[in-house]
Scaffold this active site. Structure first.
Site, PDB file in Angstrom:
ATOM      1  N   HIS A 140       0.839  -1.213   0.000  1.00 29.95           N
ATOM      2  CA  HIS A 140       0.000   0.000   0.000  1.00 29.95           C
ATOM      3  C   HIS A 140       0.867   1.254   0.000  1.00 29.95           C
ATOM      4  CE1 HIS A 140      -3.086  -2.795   2.123  1.00 29.95           C
ATOM      5  NE2 HIS A 140      -2.904  -3.109   0.851  1.00 29.95           N
ATOM      6  N   HIS A 177      -9.362  -1.962  -4.640  1.00 31.95           N
ATOM      7  CA  HIS A 177      -8.215  -2.299  -3.786  1.00 31.95           C
ATOM      8  C   HIS A 177      -7.282  -3.290  -4.488  1.00 31.95           C
ATOM      9  CE1 HIS A 177      -5.799  -2.401  -0.231  1.00 31.95           C
ATOM     10  NE2 HIS A 177      -5.659  -3.695  -0.479  1.00 31.95           N
ATOM     11  N   ASP A 220      -3.313  -2.803  -5.038  1.00 30.61           N
ATOM     12  CA  ASP A 220      -2.275  -3.806  -4.771  1.00 30.61           C
ATOM     13  C   ASP A 220      -1.433  -4.077  -6.017  1.00 30.61           C
ATOM     14  OD1 ASP A 220      -2.841  -4.254  -2.078  1.00 30.61           O
ATOM     15  OD2 ASP A 220      -4.193  -5.930  -2.474  1.00 30.61           O
ATOM     16  N   HIS A 271      -1.022 -11.275  -4.790  1.00 33.26           N
ATOM     17  CA  HIS A 271       0.366 -10.781  -4.674  1.00 33.26           C
ATOM     18  C   HIS A 271       1.328 -11.766  -5.347  1.00 33.26           C
ATOM     19  CE1 HIS A 271      -0.935  -7.515  -2.247  1.00 33.26           C
ATOM     20  NE2 HIS A 271      -1.461  -8.302  -1.351  1.00 33.26           N
TER      21      HIS A 271
HETATM   22 ZN   LIG Z   1      -3.821  -4.682  -0.214  1.00 32.63          ZN
END
Ligand SMILES: [Zn+2]
Length: 279
Positions: A73, A231, A235, A258
């Site tokens: 973030h 969001h 990311d 991720h």
């Molecule tokens: Zn995040």
């Protein structure tokens, strides 16, 4: 495009969303290209190949054994504002989660001031398409003249309906459309996460939590429509910033994580013909 850094140092204090431990960071100006995380033992450059863990967050590790979790973030906020140089002094082993979005970082950076440097910013121009797959999930990068992100997710099994979203990167779009979008999770997953020492610091203060009908448990509901997908885009920007330059490519993904975000960057750098780094 020129490099930029902060006009002065700025500190953030809070808890780590995964460790639950108190942590504090100070983001300092740096008159050279790149972001470095400085712990007691290491100086870890914010680059994709320093990532040691990509389950639920992106964690970077240094040669002397220290690590910094949940950098995405903060990294997203810096990329979003075009901050290309910074040294982040880290006390603790995680970046504070604050409100779960990039907004507190962005607001503090804008209040501190951003200084443009005279050196040119590095640009990573994609030359060939790359794609990675993880079961049904996939991510790809395609050559383009600007940076854009197209994401589709499927949380229907968790009871949440989301819309696909396309985001054309610009600083203004980032500030309005992406920076306020919070980390999210599902109430039904809480037990599993806690047992695996994940999300120990998660609360309604820093996480958008959905019940099994897709309703937010947070008192004031959503900040923006389709907040979870926004969001995810936040990311992606944070994770792709580990390329180490301004991105000229189109990113498409189904259910990005991720892990996938890191794998696509590895796939990009696997072959020198895939990209051109312009200094
Ligand atoms: Zn995040």
């Amino acid at each position: 495009m020129l490099q930029s850094t902060l006009k002065a140092a700025v500190s953030f204090e809070g808890i780590g969303v995964h460790s639950g431990n108190p942590c504090r960071i100070t983001v300092c100006p740096r008159d050279e290209n790149g972001v470095a995380f400085r712990t007691k033992k290491d100086s870890i450059e914010a680059l994709y190949n320093m990532a040691s863990e990509t389950t639920m967050c992106t964690k970077l590790s240094g040669a002397n054994g220290s690590s910094v979790s949940t950098i995405e973030h903060l990294s997203s906020a810096m990329y979003g504002l075009g901050i290309t140089g910074a040294v982040v002094d880290v006390e603790g082993d995680e970046i504070p989660i604050l409100d779960g979005s990039a907004l507190p970082f962005v607001e503090a950076f804008l209040a501190t001031g951003i200084e443009q440097l005279s050196h040119r910013r590095r640009v990573c121009k994609l030359m060939k398409p790359v794609k990675v797959q993880d079961g049904k999930k996939w991510a790809s990068l395609t050559p383009a003249d600007s940076f854009s992100i197209n994401i589709k997710c499927d949380f229907t099994q968790k009871g949440l309906k989301t819309d696909p979203m396309r985001f054309d990167f610009s600083k203004d779009n980032f500030l309005k459309e992406i920076a306020p979008a919070r980390t999210f999770g599902f109430f039904a997953d809480m037990d599993f996460l806690r047992k695996n020492n994940l999300a120990s610091g998660a609360s309604l203060e820093n996480t958008l939590v959905f019940d099994d009908k897709g309703n937010p448990l947070n008192e004031n509901g959503l900040r923006l429509p389709n907040e979870p997908i926004r969001h995810k885009i936040l990311d992606v920007i944070g994770d792709l910033s580990l390329i180490g330059g301004a991105i000229m490519a189109r990113f498409d993904a189904f259910c990005p994580s991720h892990k996938l975000n890191n794998q696509i960057v590895f796939a990009l750098f696997e072959n020198k013909d895939n990209f051109e780094m312009i200094d």
